[in-house]
Design an enzyme around this catalytic site. Structure first.
Site, PDB file in Angstrom:
ATOM      1  N   LYS A   1       1.399   4.030   7.553  1.00 42.73           N
ATOM      2  CA  LYS A   1       0.645   4.900   6.655  1.00 42.73           C
ATOM      3  C   LYS A   1       1.115   6.351   6.807  1.00 42.73           C
ATOM      4  CE  LYS A   1      -2.357   1.983   4.844  1.00 42.73           C
ATOM      5  NZ  LYS A   1      -1.605   0.790   5.242  1.00 42.73           N
TER       6      LYS A   1
ATOM      7  N   SER B   1       0.813  -1.219   0.000  1.00 40.63           N
ATOM      8  CA  SER B   1       0.000   0.000   0.000  1.00 40.63           C
ATOM      9  C   SER B   1       0.843   1.264   0.000  1.00 40.63           C
ATOM     10  CB  SER B   1      -0.936   0.024   1.219  1.00 40.63           C
ATOM     11  OG  SER B   1      -0.207   0.273   2.394  1.00 40.63           O
TER      12      SER B   1
END
Length: 239
Positions: A198, A160
């Protein structure tokens, strides 16, 4: 080393220069070496120039000068090659180096490696529970460790964050901290048990955990459900 034809041509050019003060024409060279075309003479001239025996002068017709001659034609002796002497002779080629150190140059310093524990895997995809066993270590350059505080390493699982240059299998170096600024890539614990890697963005009382891959959606959570546990300071990749 010169081929027989290269040596013959060099001798012919040198003889004519000594006699007439000007080099022979290409037609005269072709006839002297009994070649069928002038293209062969062009190749021989180029080879002699590349080996440093002659020099062609620009913008002048038939302008060739002798730079040096081999011993067989009366030139100065040259040092024996490695093959001739039976040993290895290193050669140092001087580059275009400045005579002084540029003002912006940084001094070369010894690199100090520091062993950090790999505290398991971190999700760069859907949140997973991090494994905190610290059973393995990784050597990290000391210059990679920014600021004060403890550091640790995690193995990345998932893709991701690929658009941020973080791939599956990379080792990320994390500095322990509970503080983060918008845009930082952080290790975040979600709802007390899920841990993920993230990009951090705070929006009032909400925190957005952004992926760096359009295939993954941004998660927006209440601030009390997100706990920053560290900030990315380095990355190690094996090929």
């Amino acid at each position: 080393m010169l081929t027989k034809k290269q040596l013959q041509l060099l001798d012919f050019i040198n003889t004519r220069l000594q006699r007439d003060g000007v080099p022979p024409s290409f037609d005269e060279m072709k006839e002297a070496l009994d070649l069928r075309s002038k293209s062969g003479i062009h190749r021989l001239i180029t080879a002699l120039e590349e080996r440093g025996f002659i020099r062609r002068l620009a913008h002048r017709a038939r302008a060739i000068e002798i730079v040096k001659l081999p011993e067989s034609l009366g030139g100065a002796p040259t040092a024996p090659t490695a093959a001739q002497s039976g040993g290895f002779t290193p050669r140092v080629i001087d580059g275009d180096r400045p005579d002084h150190t540029p003002s912006a140059a940084m001094e070369i310093e010894a690199v100090t490696a520091i062993n950090l524990p790999i505290m398991g895997k971190i999700a760069a995809g859907l949140p997973i529970e991090a494994i905190s066993d610290g059973a393995m270590n990784v050597a990290v350059p000391g210059s990679m460790l920014s600021g004060r505080g403890n550091h640790y390493a995690l193995e990345v699982k998932g893709d991701s964050m690929i658009d941020a240059g973080i791939n599956h299998g990379d080792i990320v170096v994390i500095r322990e901290t509970s503080q983060a600024s918008n845009g930082d890539i952080v290790v975040a614990m979600v709802e007390g048990y899920e841990t993920t890697l993230k990009r951090y963005q705070r929006q009032g009382d909400m925190i957005a955990l952004e992926a760096a891959n359009p295939a993954f959606k941004t998660r927006v959570l209440p601030a009390d459900q997100v706990e920053v546990q560290g900030k990315l300071v380095g990355l190690i990749r094996s090929y």
